[in-house]
Design a protein around this motif. Sequence first.
Motif, PDB file in Angstrom:
ATOM      1  N   UNK A 187      -6.058  22.133  36.702  1.00  0.00           N
ATOM      2  CA  UNK A 187      -7.369  21.586  36.358  1.00  0.00           C
ATOM      3  C   UNK A 187      -7.912  22.267  35.109  1.00  0.00           C
ATOM      4  N   UNK A 188      -7.493  23.494  34.862  1.00  0.00           N
ATOM      5  CA  UNK A 188      -7.944  24.206  33.668  1.00  0.00           C
ATOM      6  C   UNK A 188      -7.533  23.465  32.408  1.00  0.00           C
ATOM      7  N   UNK A 189      -6.342  22.852  32.405  1.00  0.00           N
ATOM      8  CA  UNK A 189      -5.910  22.074  31.239  1.00  0.00           C
ATOM      9  C   UNK A 189      -6.848  20.899  30.994  1.00  0.00           C
ATOM     10  N   UNK A 190      -7.328  20.289  32.076  1.00  0.00           N
ATOM     11  CA  UNK A 190      -8.261  19.171  31.936  1.00  0.00           C
ATOM     12  C   UNK A 190      -9.560  19.649  31.297  1.00  0.00           C
ATOM     13  N   UNK A 191     -10.100  20.777  31.776  1.00  0.00           N
ATOM     14  CA  UNK A 191     -11.350  21.277  31.208  1.00  0.00           C
ATOM     15  C   UNK A 191     -11.158  21.706  29.751  1.00  0.00           C
ATOM     16  N   UNK A 192      -9.960  22.234  29.418  1.00  0.00           N
ATOM     17  CA  UNK A 192      -9.676  22.566  28.019  1.00  0.00           C
ATOM     18  C   UNK A 192      -9.674  21.298  27.163  1.00  0.00           C
ATOM     19  N   UNK A 193      -9.027  20.254  27.673  1.00  0.00           N
ATOM     20  CA  UNK A 193      -8.963  18.999  26.932  1.00  0.00           C
ATOM     21  C   UNK A 193     -10.338  18.379  26.745  1.00  0.00           C
ATOM     22  N   UNK A 194     -11.140  18.378  27.819  1.00  0.00           N
ATOM     23  CA  UNK A 194     -12.492  17.823  27.731  1.00  0.00           C
ATOM     24  C   UNK A 194     -13.362  18.663  26.807  1.00  0.00           C
ATOM     25  N   UNK A 195     -13.110  19.975  26.775  1.00  0.00           N
ATOM     26  CA  UNK A 195     -13.846  20.835  25.856  1.00  0.00           C
ATOM     27  C   UNK A 195     -13.489  20.546  24.409  1.00  0.00           C
ATOM     28  N   UNK A 196     -12.209  20.268  24.168  1.00  0.00           N
ATOM     29  CA  UNK A 196     -11.746  19.948  22.819  1.00  0.00           C
ATOM     30  C   UNK A 196     -12.353  18.644  22.318  1.00  0.00           C
ATOM     31  N   UNK A 197     -12.174  17.581  23.072  1.00  0.00           N
ATOM     32  CA  UNK A 197     -12.723  16.291  22.643  1.00  0.00           C
ATOM     33  C   UNK A 197     -14.239  16.336  22.601  1.00  0.00           C
ATOM     34  N   UNK A 198     -14.837  17.039  23.581  1.00  0.00           N
ATOM     35  CA  UNK A 198     -16.296  17.136  23.613  1.00  0.00           C
ATOM     36  C   UNK A 198     -16.860  17.807  22.380  1.00  0.00           C
ATOM     37  N   UNK A 199     -16.146  18.816  21.869  1.00  0.00           N
ATOM     38  CA  UNK A 199     -16.627  19.503  20.670  1.00  0.00           C
ATOM     39  C   UNK A 199     -16.780  18.522  19.508  1.00  0.00           C
ATOM     40  N   UNK A 200     -15.772  17.693  19.299  1.00  0.00           N
ATOM     41  CA  UNK A 200     -15.819  16.781  18.156  1.00  0.00           C
ATOM     42  C   UNK A 200     -16.721  15.574  18.415  1.00  0.00           C
ATOM     43  N   UNK A 201     -16.861  15.188  19.669  1.00  0.00           N
ATOM     44  CA  UNK A 201     -17.844  14.153  19.991  1.00  0.00           C
ATOM     45  C   UNK A 201     -19.256  14.646  19.686  1.00  0.00           C
ATOM     46  N   UNK A 202     -19.539  15.879  20.112  1.00  0.00           N
ATOM     47  CA  UNK A 202     -20.896  16.411  20.028  1.00  0.00           C
ATOM     48  C   UNK A 202     -21.264  16.936  18.650  1.00  0.00           C
ATOM     49  N   UNK A 203     -20.274  17.341  17.856  1.00  0.00           N
ATOM     50  CA  UNK A 203     -20.586  17.910  16.533  1.00  0.00           C
ATOM     51  C   UNK A 203     -20.267  16.974  15.376  1.00  0.00           C
ATOM     52  N   UNK A 231      -8.807  25.458  22.316  1.00  0.00           N
ATOM     53  CA  UNK A 231      -7.537  25.355  23.033  1.00  0.00           C
ATOM     54  C   UNK A 231      -7.010  23.923  22.984  1.00  0.00           C
ATOM     55  N   UNK A 232      -5.699  23.792  22.775  1.00  0.00           N
ATOM     56  CA  UNK A 232      -5.035  22.489  22.739  1.00  0.00           C
ATOM     57  C   UNK A 232      -4.053  22.417  23.901  1.00  0.00           C
ATOM     58  N   UNK A 233      -4.412  21.762  25.009  1.00  0.00           N
ATOM     59  CA  UNK A 233      -3.499  21.680  26.150  1.00  0.00           C
ATOM     60  C   UNK A 233      -2.299  20.785  25.849  1.00  0.00           C
TER      61      UNK A 233
END
Length: 246
Positions: free
Chosen positions: A205-221, A190-192
């Motif tokens: 707050x859901x947009x924040x968790x979507x954003x953190x999930x997006x950046x987190x994916x590329x940080x972690x992978x 998802x791209x907020x």
Amino acid sequence: MHQWHDEALILKADKFGDYDAIVHLFSPNHGLNRGVVKAGFSSKRRADMQPGTLVDAKWRARLPEHMGSITLEARHSFAARVMHDPLKLAAVGSMLSLLSATLAEGDQHAKLYAGVVTFLQHVAAGTEPLIWLAEYVRLELALLEEVGFGLDLTKCAATGVRENLVYVSPKSARAVSGGAGEPYAEKLLALPPFLLDADHLPDTWEEITQGAGLTGYFLETRLLPALHRDNPHLRQHFLRVLERRV
């Protein structure tokens, strides 16, 4: 002798011997640097060694690649202003630990540094949470860009359109429009909207968790594996605290 004098943020401080400290600094003109602060963990200086403290720092060493010695004077402690709030404290700790784990020593990141200081100022000042949380996620996005793992959010990877960008491909790290991505929505990130427009503030707050999930994916992978680093435990803690607030 090599030396510099700059404003800096303390990202991390480790005890070295009985009272000395090894301090990781992030400065606008000299990037990430480490050095020994004599008596940094003495009773008189310990409070100045807290991560999130803005300092006036002087670094010196015989050679640039050596770990130098540091003298510093504390200007302002951002962490001290957020100690009472678990979410704020977790966000600050997460950002500082990410910078310490991912930046190469000596590389200049003046724009990123300015963004981090602004974020810390807003957190400490009691700004509306959705505002500084959006800044936090944008900083993770900027960090990925700064170190060569940036996302392309300018147009749809499939069609080239610049409107209705609502997904990101986990393979290409490029935006995907709603129309092109709908059949594959379960496989896309998802791209907020607030990550597409700096003037757009998240509504939920859901947009924040979507954003953190997006950046987190590329940080972690992408980024952290390339550096042979694990996801900092302080970032994991921040995500847990954030999820409890949603």
